[in-house]
Design a protein around this motif. Sequence first.
Motif, PDB file in Angstrom:
ATOM      1  N   UNK A   1      31.448  27.953  45.356  1.00  0.00           N
ATOM      2  CA  UNK A   1      30.737  29.311  44.869  1.00  0.00           C
ATOM      3  C   UNK A   1      31.650  30.379  45.499  1.00  0.00           C
ATOM      4  N   UNK A   2      32.134  31.512  44.907  1.00  0.00           N
ATOM      5  CA  UNK A   2      33.335  32.369  45.072  1.00  0.00           C
ATOM      6  C   UNK A   2      33.213  33.683  44.329  1.00  0.00           C
ATOM      7  N   UNK A   3      34.008  34.596  44.409  1.00  0.00           N
ATOM      8  CA  UNK A   3      34.464  35.921  43.844  1.00  0.00           C
ATOM      9  C   UNK A   3      35.935  35.804  43.561  1.00  0.00           C
ATOM     10  N   UNK A   4      36.077  36.919  42.860  1.00  0.00           N
ATOM     11  CA  UNK A   4      37.454  37.111  42.395  1.00  0.00           C
ATOM     12  C   UNK A   4      38.075  38.465  43.390  1.00  0.00           C
ATOM     13  N   UNK A   5      39.315  38.311  43.631  1.00  0.00           N
ATOM     14  CA  UNK A   5      39.891  39.389  44.438  1.00  0.00           C
ATOM     15  C   UNK A   5      40.609  40.272  43.481  1.00  0.00           C
ATOM     16  N   UNK A   6      41.271  41.181  44.098  1.00  0.00           N
ATOM     17  CA  UNK A   6      41.980  42.408  43.309  1.00  0.00           C
ATOM     18  C   UNK A   6      43.035  41.930  42.504  1.00  0.00           C
ATOM     19  N   UNK A   7      43.778  40.723  42.810  1.00  0.00           N
ATOM     20  CA  UNK A   7      44.782  39.814  42.175  1.00  0.00           C
ATOM     21  C   UNK A   7      44.394  39.222  40.882  1.00  0.00           C
ATOM     22  N   UNK A   8      42.866  39.191  40.864  1.00  0.00           N
ATOM     23  CA  UNK A   8      42.269  37.987  39.865  1.00  0.00           C
ATOM     24  C   UNK A   8      42.396  36.757  40.129  1.00  0.00           C
ATOM     25  N   UNK A   9      42.469  36.259  41.698  1.00  0.00           N
ATOM     26  CA  UNK A   9      42.577  35.100  41.874  1.00  0.00           C
ATOM     27  C   UNK A   9      40.991  34.917  42.522  1.00  0.00           C
ATOM     28  N   UNK A  10      40.332  33.333  42.536  1.00  0.00           N
ATOM     29  CA  UNK A  10      39.307  33.324  43.091  1.00  0.00           C
ATOM     30  C   UNK A  10      39.297  32.944  44.381  1.00  0.00           C
ATOM     31  N   UNK A  11      38.311  33.581  45.251  1.00  0.00           N
ATOM     32  CA  UNK A  11      38.208  33.256  46.732  1.00  0.00           C
ATOM     33  C   UNK A  11      36.852  32.336  46.947  1.00  0.00           C
ATOM     34  N   UNK A  12      37.191  31.269  47.552  1.00  0.00           N
ATOM     35  CA  UNK A  12      36.423  30.361  47.991  1.00  0.00           C
ATOM     36  C   UNK A  12      36.500  29.600  49.357  1.00  0.00           C
ATOM     37  N   UNK A  13      37.577  29.998  49.823  1.00  0.00           N
ATOM     38  CA  UNK A  13      37.988  29.159  51.326  1.00  0.00           C
ATOM     39  C   UNK A  13      38.500  27.895  51.056  1.00  0.00           C
TER      40      UNK A  13
END
Length: 53
Positions: free
Chosen positions: A22-34
């Motif tokens: 599960x993750x979210x999107x950052x300002x660049x539009x990339x997915x942040x999951x670790x």
Amino acid sequence: MAEGRYRIVIRCPVCSEKYILRGSRNEKGEYETGFKRCVCGNEENLNIDASLE
């Protein structure tokens, strides 16, 4: 850009390992999951599918 949580499925074509995160999107539009790399060491060639939860 839609805010919220995403269900992200990462598949490695090298060793066929599958990760569901599960993750979210950052300002660049990339997915942040670790997620950094597959257990086989693959960092570059990954298949990523995401869907909004």
